[in-house]
Write a protein that holds these residues in place. Sequence first.
Motif, PDB file in Angstrom:
ATOM      1  N   ASN A  11      36.887  49.023  73.524  1.00 38.43           N
ATOM      2  CA  ASN A  11      35.494  49.208  73.920  1.00 38.43           C
ATOM      3  C   ASN A  11      34.578  49.143  72.716  1.00 38.43           C
ATOM      4  O   ASN A  11      33.406  49.419  72.797  1.00 38.43           O
ATOM      5  CB  ASN A  11      35.319  50.536  74.654  1.00 38.43           C
ATOM      6  CG  ASN A  11      35.823  51.695  73.818  1.00 38.43           C
ATOM      7  OD1 ASN A  11      36.033  51.539  72.610  1.00 38.43           O
ATOM      8  ND2 ASN A  11      36.017  52.832  74.446  1.00 38.43           N
ATOM      9  N   ASP A  12      35.153  48.809  71.648  1.00 36.06           N
ATOM     10  CA  ASP A  12      34.360  48.797  70.427  1.00 36.06           C
ATOM     11  C   ASP A  12      34.943  47.806  69.439  1.00 36.06           C
ATOM     12  O   ASP A  12      36.141  47.752  69.231  1.00 36.06           O
ATOM     13  CB  ASP A  12      34.412  50.206  69.836  1.00 36.06           C
ATOM     14  CG  ASP A  12      33.428  50.349  68.711  1.00 36.06           C
ATOM     15  OD1 ASP A  12      33.487  49.547  67.770  1.00 36.06           O
ATOM     16  OD2 ASP A  12      32.600  51.265  68.781  1.00 36.06           O
ATOM     17  N   PRO A  44      30.664  58.680  74.617  1.00 37.45           N
ATOM     18  CA  PRO A  44      30.928  57.822  73.454  1.00 37.45           C
ATOM     19  C   PRO A  44      31.793  58.530  72.440  1.00 37.45           C
ATOM     20  O   PRO A  44      32.694  57.962  71.857  1.00 37.45           O
ATOM     21  CB  PRO A  44      29.534  57.550  72.891  1.00 37.45           C
ATOM     22  CG  PRO A  44      28.606  57.800  74.024  1.00 37.45           C
ATOM     23  CD  PRO A  44      29.252  58.853  74.869  1.00 37.45           C
ATOM     24  N   MET A  93      25.618  49.802  64.113  1.00 39.31           N
ATOM     25  CA  MET A  93      26.800  50.378  64.703  1.00 39.31           C
ATOM     26  C   MET A  93      26.549  51.804  65.104  1.00 39.31           C
ATOM     27  O   MET A  93      25.921  52.564  64.407  1.00 39.31           O
ATOM     28  CB  MET A  93      27.909  50.343  63.695  1.00 39.31           C
ATOM     29  CG  MET A  93      28.123  48.941  63.209  1.00 39.31           C
ATOM     30  SD  MET A  93      29.238  48.967  61.873  1.00 39.31           S
ATOM     31  CE  MET A  93      30.500  47.958  62.491  1.00 39.31           C
ATOM     32  N   SER A  94      27.077  52.139  66.190  1.00 37.27           N
ATOM     33  CA  SER A  94      26.901  53.498  66.648  1.00 37.27           C
ATOM     34  C   SER A  94      27.793  54.363  65.799  1.00 37.27           C
ATOM     35  O   SER A  94      28.696  53.896  65.150  1.00 37.27           O
ATOM     36  CB  SER A  94      27.322  53.618  68.091  1.00 37.27           C
ATOM     37  OG  SER A  94      28.723  53.606  68.153  1.00 37.27           O
ATOM     38  N   LYS A 152      37.376  48.746  66.847  1.00 34.14           N
ATOM     39  CA  LYS A 152      38.759  49.051  67.204  1.00 34.14           C
ATOM     40  C   LYS A 152      39.626  47.805  67.188  1.00 34.14           C
ATOM     41  O   LYS A 152      40.826  47.876  67.373  1.00 34.14           O
ATOM     42  CB  LYS A 152      38.805  49.703  68.583  1.00 34.14           C
ATOM     43  CG  LYS A 152      38.206  51.095  68.610  1.00 34.14           C
ATOM     44  CD  LYS A 152      38.278  51.681  70.023  1.00 34.14           C
ATOM     45  CE  LYS A 152      37.658  53.073  70.036  1.00 34.14           C
ATOM     46  NZ  LYS A 152      37.584  53.608  71.413  1.00 34.14           N
ATOM     47  N   GLY A 211      31.344  53.745  66.225  1.00 31.80           N
ATOM     48  CA  GLY A 211      31.944  52.446  66.076  1.00 31.80           C
ATOM     49  C   GLY A 211      31.332  51.340  66.884  1.00 31.80           C
ATOM     50  O   GLY A 211      31.559  50.194  66.640  1.00 31.80           O
ATOM     51  N   SER A 212      30.555  51.689  67.836  1.00 29.35           N
ATOM     52  CA  SER A 212      29.993  50.602  68.615  1.00 29.35           C
ATOM     53  C   SER A 212      28.701  50.176  67.956  1.00 29.35           C
ATOM     54  O   SER A 212      28.130  50.875  67.143  1.00 29.35           O
ATOM     55  CB  SER A 212      29.707  51.061  70.030  1.00 29.35           C
ATOM     56  OG  SER A 212      28.796  52.109  69.991  1.00 29.35           O
ATOM     57  N   LEU A 245      27.060  44.168  72.288  1.00 29.62           N
ATOM     58  CA  LEU A 245      27.939  44.359  71.162  1.00 29.62           C
ATOM     59  C   LEU A 245      27.172  44.446  69.858  1.00 29.62           C
ATOM     60  O   LEU A 245      27.445  45.254  68.994  1.00 29.62           O
ATOM     61  CB  LEU A 245      28.912  43.196  71.065  1.00 29.62           C
ATOM     62  CG  LEU A 245      29.987  43.412  70.027  1.00 29.62           C
ATOM     63  CD1 LEU A 245      30.786  44.638  70.403  1.00 29.62           C
ATOM     64  CD2 LEU A 245      30.857  42.209  69.934  1.00 29.62           C
ATOM     65  N   GLN A 271      35.552  57.685  71.303  1.00 27.03           N
ATOM     66  CA  GLN A 271      35.921  57.500  69.927  1.00 27.03           C
ATOM     67  C   GLN A 271      37.048  58.432  69.540  1.00 27.03           C
ATOM     68  O   GLN A 271      37.949  58.080  68.809  1.00 27.03           O
ATOM     69  CB  GLN A 271      34.702  57.738  69.030  1.00 27.03           C
ATOM     70  CG  GLN A 271      34.813  57.068  67.699  1.00 27.03           C
ATOM     71  CD  GLN A 271      34.952  55.565  67.864  1.00 27.03           C
ATOM     72  OE1 GLN A 271      34.258  54.976  68.678  1.00 27.03           O
ATOM     73  NE2 GLN A 271      35.859  54.966  67.124  1.00 27.03           N
TER      74      GLN A 271
END
Length: 744
Positions: free
Chosen positions: A258-259, A63, A595-596, A262, A599-600, A543, A67
Motif C-alpha cells: 500500500n505504499d 495509516p 511522502m507521508s 514498502k 511512507g506513503s 501515489l 505502517q
Amino acid sequence: MSLSMRDPVIPGTSMAYHPFLPHRAPDFAMSAVLGHQPPFFPALTLPPNGAAALSLPGALAKPIMDQLVGAAETGIPFSSLGPQAHLRPLKTMEPEEEVEDDPKVHLEAKELWDQFHKRGTEMVITKSGRRMFPPFKVRCSGLDKKAKYILLMDIIAADDCRYKFHNSRWMVAGKADPEMPKRMYIHPDSPATGEQWMSKVVTFHKLKLTNNISDKHGFTLAFPSDHATWQGNYSFGTQTILNSMHKYQPRFHIVRANDILKLPYSTFRTYLFPETEFIAVTAYQNDKITQLKIDNNPFAKGFRDTGNGRREKRKQLTLQSMRVFDDRHKKENGTSDESSSEQAAFNCFAQSSSPAVSTVGTSNLKDLCPSEGESDAEADSKEEHGPEACDAAKISTTTSEEPSRDKGSPALKAHLFAAEPGGRPRDGGRPDKASPDSRHSPATISSSTRGLGADERRSPGREGAAPSKGEEARALPGKEAFAPLTVQTDAAAHLGQGPLPGLGFAPGLAGQQFFNGHPLFLHPGQFAMGGAFSGMAAGMGPLLATVSGASTGVSGLDSTAMASAAAAQGLSGASAATLPFHLQQHVLASQGLAMSPFGSLFPYPYTYMAAAAAASSAAASSSVHRHPFLNLNSMRPRLRYSPYSIPMPVPDSSSLLTTALPSMAAAAGPLDGKAAALAASPASVAVDSGSELNSRSSTLSSSSVSLSPKLCPEKEAATSELQSIQRLVSGLEAKPDRSRSGSP
DNA sequence: TCTCTCACTTC
DNA sequence: TGAAGTGAGAG
C-alpha cells in the motif's frame, strides 16, 4: 555495511540524518519507518505478526496502523516508527486479514502485439519521448480485492546486442552500447485495491520512450554503494531511456503493497510477454511496421490512405502520376518486363527518397488489402485471423511478381520474411526473424523479499499447466488468456544464486540482505516512479504528491537544482550518494514526492528540499556501471528471445523456482523453468513466420512502381487519362496485378 | 542515424 | 480550442 529492519540505524551514520529532522518534522514518523531511529525513543519491537498484537491506547490512525503492521511484518523496531505514532489520533486497530492472492495477468490487444511482433516490433524513441504503440495494457485477476497493490512497468534490455536492419531483417550489429539508466514506471493509479485493478484494463500508455539520457522527466535516487541491496540508481519517471537499435522487453510487476516505500521488501510478481519485445529506433526501419502503426494508431490516421488530408492528396497525386506512367510504360513496352520496370522504378524512387515510395506502397496496400474503406477493426481482424493469409494472397499476386523490388526475391512463402519487401526502400523489408508468434505465454517471475511463502510458490506450480493454458488463451482470446509462466523466486534464495538473466536481478542480490535479510527484488538501478513531477499530478495520482509549488512539483528541478538544494542542506553530492536507503527516501520526498510520515506519498504540497538526489544522477549513474549489482554490462545476463533469430545463450543457472513453465518447460529441458521459459518460449513459437507476407508495401501495384520520378512531367499530359485509369484501377487493379504477377 | 519541423490527428 | 501524439521528410 548492511541495513536491516531490525537494526535500521547504521552505526556511525545516524548523525547524518539529523540535518533532516527539523525539516522533516511532519514526516518524522516516515523517517522512522524508513529506518531512522530517534535516539530518544525507547526500543520496542513489534511482534512479527503485526500491530494487531499490540495493545495500543485508544485508536490508532489507519495509516499508522498500516505502517505499524508493515513495520512489524518486516521486523522494524517499533521505536523506529518515531514520535509520530504518538501524535496521531489513535483508534482501535483491526487486524487485517490477508487474503491470499493468485494474480494472473492478461495482455490486452495481444493479437495486435502479435502482428507487430511477427514483423519485428519497432518503437520510435525521440528526445522528447514517444509513447509505445501498441500501448502496453494488461488485465489483472486473482488479486485480493481488498489488498492494495502497486503496479509497475519497466523495460529491460532483451539481450546485449546492438542491431541493424539489413537486407530486410534485423541483424546483430555488435555488442550493445552501455545501458541507459534504468527506470521504472509506476502506474499512476497506484496504489489501488485489487478490486480496482481488476475492474479495469491497466494501461501504461503514458509511459514514454526516449533516447535522451539527460531527460528531466524523472529523477534519480542514489543509493549508497554499500547498501545491502539498492546500490546504484533507481529513478522514477514517465520516460524510459533506451538505446536506439537495441532490443527491449517490457516487464509488468504486481506488488502487493500500500505504499511505495514498502516496495523494497514486498513481493514482486513479474510478468513478461514476449510478444511485447521490440527494438528501439529513432526512425522506422521496416515499412511494414510503419504501416501497421499507421493502420492502428489513431494519431497516425492522417497517414492512412483513406484520409483526405494534404498528405493524402499528395500521395494520390503521386500515385496517379505513377499509374499513368506505368500505363504508358506498359503500352510502350508491352507487358512482359514489368518486373524489371517496377524494380527499376522502385529503386529509383527509393533512392530519390521520393515521398512516392511510401505513398505508393500504402496506396497499393489498400488496393490489395482491406484497409481501404475497411474499418481498422475489420482490417485488424483480418490480419488477426490470418495476416499471413492476407499477405499470402498478396504475395501470390504481388510479391511473386515483384521479385526483387527491394531485394525481394520472389519470395516463397516460406521465405517471405526475409524476402518481404516491407522494409524501407533503403534497406528493405521486414525483419526476418523466426518469429515466435504470440504463442509464447507470458513468463511470470515472482520474487519475494520475504521468505517465499507457500502461497508464493503456489503460482509457479500452478503454472505447470500454463503451456496448455497459453494455447487455450490463444485459441480463446478473452477467456483465460493469461496463463503466464510463473516462476516464483525467493529473492534471498534464488535471485542471488542465479540472476534472472534479462530480468535485471543482479546475482549479487541473493547474498545480500535487505531489511532483515530480505533481498530486494527490483533490479538495482531500475526503479523509476511513474510520473515525473510534472506528470505526477496527472500521472501518479495518489501515489505521488505535488510539491510545494503545487503545480510546479519537482519537474522543474534538474539535477543541478537539486544539487544546490542538497548543498544547502549541508549534504554534499557524495554524502547524498552514500545515504542509506531510508535516508534516500527523504531525498525522494525532497524531490517532490511528498511522502507521508508512514511512507506513503502525500498529496499535499511539501516544500522541503533535502536533496541529495541530485548527486544521484552523477554519482549514482556512475555507480551503476561500477557497482557489481549495477554493472549490467559486466553481468548482464539477459533474456534472449528468438523472435529476431539471434543467438540465444540461455543461462542455465537460473535460480528461479520453476513451477510451471508452459510451453517452454519442455523445451527448456535442463534449464530451469524461468530460463527455459524466457529462452524457449519465443523459440517454441517460431512457426508461421514463413507465412508472413509482405503485405502492404509489397502490395504495390506494379504499375505504380514502374513510374520513374523523372517522368512525372508527363503527368499533366496524362491527367485525363489518369483519372479514367484511376477509376478503373480502383476496381480492376487487383486483377491486373494478378495477371501480371502470373504472366512472367 | 539522428533531429527537427510539418501537417495531420485525437482527446 | 488547444495540448499532445503521429509519421513523413528534409537536413
